[in-house]
Design a protein around this motif. Structure first.
Motif, PDB file in Angstrom:
ATOM      1  N   PHE A   1       0.840  -1.209   0.000  1.00  0.00           N
ATOM      2  CA  PHE A   1       0.000   0.000   0.000  1.00  0.00           C
ATOM      3  C   PHE A   1       0.875   1.259   0.000  1.00  0.00           C
ATOM      4  N   MET A   2       1.895   1.261   0.868  1.00  0.00           N
ATOM      5  CA  MET A   2       2.776   2.419   0.988  1.00  0.00           C
ATOM      6  C   MET A   2       3.519   2.687  -0.317  1.00  0.00           C
ATOM      7  N   ARG A   3       3.937   1.602  -0.971  1.00  0.00           N
ATOM      8  CA  ARG A   3       4.661   1.750  -2.235  1.00  0.00           C
ATOM      9  C   ARG A   3       3.726   2.273  -3.322  1.00  0.00           C
ATOM     10  N   LYS A   4       2.555   1.670  -3.390  1.00  0.00           N
ATOM     11  CA  LYS A   4       1.581   2.028  -4.422  1.00  0.00           C
ATOM     12  C   LYS A   4       1.212   3.514  -4.347  1.00  0.00           C
ATOM     13  N   HIS A   5       1.049   4.012  -3.127  1.00  0.00           N
ATOM     14  CA  HIS A   5       0.626   5.411  -2.963  1.00  0.00           C
ATOM     15  C   HIS A   5       1.801   6.361  -2.761  1.00  0.00           C
ATOM     16  N   ASP A   6       3.003   5.809  -2.908  1.00  0.00           N
ATOM     17  CA  ASP A   6       4.193   6.643  -2.904  1.00  0.00           C
ATOM     18  C   ASP A   6       4.314   7.502  -1.629  1.00  0.00           C
ATOM     19  N   LEU A   7       4.083   6.872  -0.488  1.00  0.00           N
ATOM     20  CA  LEU A   7       4.214   7.597   0.778  1.00  0.00           C
ATOM     21  C   LEU A   7       5.702   7.772   1.101  1.00  0.00           C
ATOM     22  N   ASN A   8       6.045   8.912   1.644  1.00  0.00           N
ATOM     23  CA  ASN A   8       7.439   9.172   2.036  1.00  0.00           C
ATOM     24  C   ASN A   8       7.699   8.516   3.374  1.00  0.00           C
ATOM     25  N   VAL A   9       8.671   7.624   3.422  1.00  0.00           N
ATOM     26  CA  VAL A   9       8.910   6.882   4.663  1.00  0.00           C
ATOM     27  C   VAL A   9      10.363   7.015   5.123  1.00  0.00           C
ATOM     28  N   PHE A  10      10.529   7.415   6.369  1.00  0.00           N
ATOM     29  CA  PHE A  10      11.837   7.363   7.023  1.00  0.00           C
ATOM     30  C   PHE A  10      11.708   6.327   8.140  1.00  0.00           C
ATOM     31  N   THR A  11      12.276   5.160   7.944  1.00  0.00           N
ATOM     32  CA  THR A  11      12.165   4.121   8.971  1.00  0.00           C
ATOM     33  C   THR A  11      13.020   4.505  10.178  1.00  0.00           C
ATOM     34  N   ALA A  12      12.780   3.816  11.294  1.00  0.00           N
ATOM     35  CA  ALA A  12      13.577   4.056  12.499  1.00  0.00           C
ATOM     36  C   ALA A  12      15.055   3.813  12.199  1.00  0.00           C
ATOM     37  N   ASN A  13      15.315   2.807  11.377  1.00  0.00           N
ATOM     38  CA  ASN A  13      16.691   2.484  11.032  1.00  0.00           C
ATOM     39  C   ASN A  13      17.357   3.604  10.218  1.00  0.00           C
ATOM     40  N   GLU A  14      16.596   4.168   9.293  1.00  0.00           N
ATOM     41  CA  GLU A  14      17.122   5.291   8.503  1.00  0.00           C
ATOM     42  C   GLU A  14      17.434   6.501   9.377  1.00  0.00           C
ATOM     43  N   VAL A  15      16.561   6.753  10.358  1.00  0.00           N
ATOM     44  CA  VAL A  15      16.798   7.867  11.270  1.00  0.00           C
ATOM     45  C   VAL A  15      18.111   7.636  12.020  1.00  0.00           C
ATOM     46  N   PHE A  16      18.344   6.384  12.411  1.00  0.00           N
ATOM     47  CA  PHE A  16      19.583   6.055  13.110  1.00  0.00           C
ATOM     48  C   PHE A  16      20.794   6.235  12.184  1.00  0.00           C
ATOM     49  N   GLU A  17      20.667   5.697  10.983  1.00  0.00           N
ATOM     50  CA  GLU A  17      21.797   5.730  10.045  1.00  0.00           C
ATOM     51  C   GLU A  17      22.174   7.138   9.616  1.00  0.00           C
ATOM     52  N   ARG A  18      21.173   7.929   9.293  1.00  0.00           N
ATOM     53  CA  ARG A  18      21.443   9.253   8.727  1.00  0.00           C
ATOM     54  C   ARG A  18      21.470  10.346   9.784  1.00  0.00           C
ATOM     55  N   GLY A  19      20.888  10.049  10.938  1.00  0.00           N
ATOM     56  CA  GLY A  19      20.848  11.044  12.012  1.00  0.00           C
ATOM     57  C   GLY A  19      19.604  11.917  11.902  1.00  0.00           C
ATOM     58  N   MET A  20      19.049  12.308  13.027  1.00  0.00           N
ATOM     59  CA  MET A  20      17.814  13.076  13.046  1.00  0.00           C
ATOM     60  C   MET A  20      17.996  14.457  12.416  1.00  0.00           C
ATOM     61  N   LYS A  21      19.179  14.984  12.504  1.00  0.00           N
ATOM     62  CA  LYS A  21      19.413  16.325  11.971  1.00  0.00           C
ATOM     63  C   LYS A  21      19.189  16.346  10.455  1.00  0.00           C
ATOM     64  N   GLN A  22      19.799  15.379   9.787  1.00  0.00           N
ATOM     65  CA  GLN A  22      19.661  15.323   8.329  1.00  0.00           C
ATOM     66  C   GLN A  22      18.230  14.968   7.917  1.00  0.00           C
ATOM     67  N   VAL A  23      17.629  14.034   8.651  1.00  0.00           N
ATOM     68  CA  VAL A  23      16.252  13.651   8.334  1.00  0.00           C
ATOM     69  C   VAL A  23      15.317  14.850   8.537  1.00  0.00           C
ATOM     70  N   THR A  24      15.539  15.601   9.609  1.00  0.00           N
ATOM     71  CA  THR A  24      14.710  16.790   9.865  1.00  0.00           C
ATOM     72  C   THR A  24      14.847  17.799   8.722  1.00  0.00           C
ATOM     73  N   ASP A  25      16.072  18.014   8.258  1.00  0.00           N
ATOM     74  CA  ASP A  25      16.274  18.944   7.128  1.00  0.00           C
ATOM     75  C   ASP A  25      15.441  18.513   5.924  1.00  0.00           C
ATOM     76  N   GLU A  26      15.446  17.214   5.660  1.00  0.00           N
ATOM     77  CA  GLU A  26      14.700  16.721   4.506  1.00  0.00           C
ATOM     78  C   GLU A  26      13.191  16.871   4.693  1.00  0.00           C
ATOM     79  N   VAL A  27      12.736  16.565   5.907  1.00  0.00           N
ATOM     80  CA  VAL A  27      11.306  16.707   6.219  1.00  0.00           C
ATOM     81  C   VAL A  27      10.902  18.189   6.077  1.00  0.00           C
ATOM     82  N   MET A  28      11.735  19.065   6.598  1.00  0.00           N
ATOM     83  CA  MET A  28      11.467  20.508   6.508  1.00  0.00           C
ATOM     84  C   MET A  28      11.375  20.958   5.052  1.00  0.00           C
ATOM     85  N   GLY A  29      12.278  20.439   4.242  1.00  0.00           N
ATOM     86  CA  GLY A  29      12.292  20.783   2.820  1.00  0.00           C
ATOM     87  C   GLY A  29      10.977  20.432   2.137  1.00  0.00           C
ATOM     88  N   ARG A  30      10.416  19.290   2.538  1.00  0.00           N
ATOM     89  CA  ARG A  30       9.153  18.871   1.914  1.00  0.00           C
ATOM     90  C   ARG A  30       7.946  19.618   2.447  1.00  0.00           C
TER      91      ARG A  30
END
Ligand SMILES: [Mn+2]
Length: 248
Positions: A139-168
Motif C-alpha cells: 500500500f505504501m509503495r503504491k501510494h508513494d508515501l514518504n517513509v523514514f524508517t527508524a533504522n534510517e533515522v539512526f543511520e542518517r541522524g535526526m538532523k539530516q532527516v529533519t532537514d529533509e522533512v522541513m524541505g518537503r
C-alpha cells in the motif's frame, strides 16, 4: 494555543486505558516552568458510537482558529481531525504505518490508509516506522508515501532527516501525529504495544523545535499513551513535554 482533550478509546485495544491519558498529560504540564498560556477544551466522546464521536471531533477541529494539540485517546482520532483540517500534509510518527485493510469506521490500525484512500491528505511523511505487514508495504509503495524508517533515522541522524522533512513541508499546511510507540519503549513504556528499537525523546524534541519555525504547522496530536502501563510517569511526562515543545 488550544489543548484538545479527546478521551477516546473506541478504535483501540479493549484492555487499554488510553482514555485516561489526556487529564494526566495536562496535569503533568503544570510541572514545567514554561507551561502557562493555553486553553484546555474537551471533545465529547460517545460510548460505543465511533461515527458520532468522530463527527464531534471533526466539528470541533473546524471551529478552532489557530494552533492546537489534541491529546488522545487512541489513534483513530487522527482521522476526523485531519478531515476537519481540509487536506493538509500529514507527518506521521509511529512504530507502525497504520495502513492495515480498510475498516469502517476508521480505526487505530488503518488511520493512514483511510486518510489516503479518501483523499483527505495532500501528502504523507512517515517517520520512525519499524514493523509492518506485506500488505501495508504494498500500500505504501503504491501510494508513494514518504517513509523514514527508524533504522534510517539512526543511520542518517535526526538532523539530516529533519532537514529533509522541513524541505518537503516548507510552504505547505501540515499536521503532525505522534503515536507514543514511535519512541523506544525505554523512553515511553506506557504504551499498549511494545516495539523495541524506536526513536529517542531527544530526536523528536529536536524535530519539533525545527518544525515550529514553519508557518504551515497547524496542529499536532499525541496518542496511544496508556497511563496504567506507565513507569514512574515517564511516558506522561514525555507527552507533556512534546506538547510544550510544539508551542510556537
Ligand atoms: Mn498508530
Amino acid at each position: 494555543m488550544i489543548i484538545l482533550k479527546i478521551p477516546c478509546n473506541l478504535g483501540s485495544l479493549k484492555e487499554s486505558h488510553v482514555e485516561e491519558a489526556p487529564d494526566k498529560i495536562v496535569e503533568a504540564t503544570k510541572e514545567f516552568f514554561f507551561s502557562d498560556g493555553f486553553e484546555v477544551e474537551e471533545v465529547e466522546v460517545i460510548k460505543d458510537n465511533v461515527s458520532e464521536t468522530q463527527e464531534n471531533i471533526e466539528k470541533k477541529v473546524r471551529e478552532i482558529d489557530g494552533f492546537f494539540v489534541a491529546l488522545g485517546g487512541d489513534h483513530s482520532i487522527t482521522y476526523p481531525i485531519v478531515k476537519g483540517l481540509r487536506r493538509p500534509w500529514l507527518l506521521f510518527l509511529d512504530a507502525h504505518p497504520d495502513c492495515q485493510s480498510s475498516f469502517y469506521p476508521v480505526s487505530y490500525e488503518d488511520v493512514v490508509r483511510g486518510l489516503v484512500e479518501h483523499d483527505l491528505v495532500k501528502g504523507v511523511i512517515m517517520l520512525g516506522v519499524r514493523n509492518w505487514s506485506q500488505e501495508e508495504r504494498e500500500f505504501m509503495r503504491k501510494h508513494d508515501l514518504n517513509v523514514f524508517t527508524a533504522n534510517e533515522v539512526f543511520e542518517r541522524g535526526m538532523k539530516q532527516v529533519t532537514d529533509e522533512v522541513m524541505g518537503r513541508l516548507k510552504g505547505e499546511r501540515f499536521y503532525v501525529s505522534i503515536d507514543i510507540d514511535v519512541f523506544d519503549p525505554a523512553f515511553a513504556p506506557g504504551t499498549g504495544w511494545i516495539e523495541p528499537g524506536g526513536l529517542s525523546s531527544r530526536d523528536v524534541i529536536y524535530l519539533l523545535r525545527k518544525l515550529k519555525l514553519l508557518k504551515g504547522f497547524v496542529g499536532m496530536d499525541v496518542v496511544e499513551v496508556d497511563p496504567r502501563k506507565d513507569v514512574n510517569d515517564m511516558t506522561i511526562k514525555l507527552a507533556a513535554r512534546l506538547l510544550l515543545e510544539s508551542k510556537s
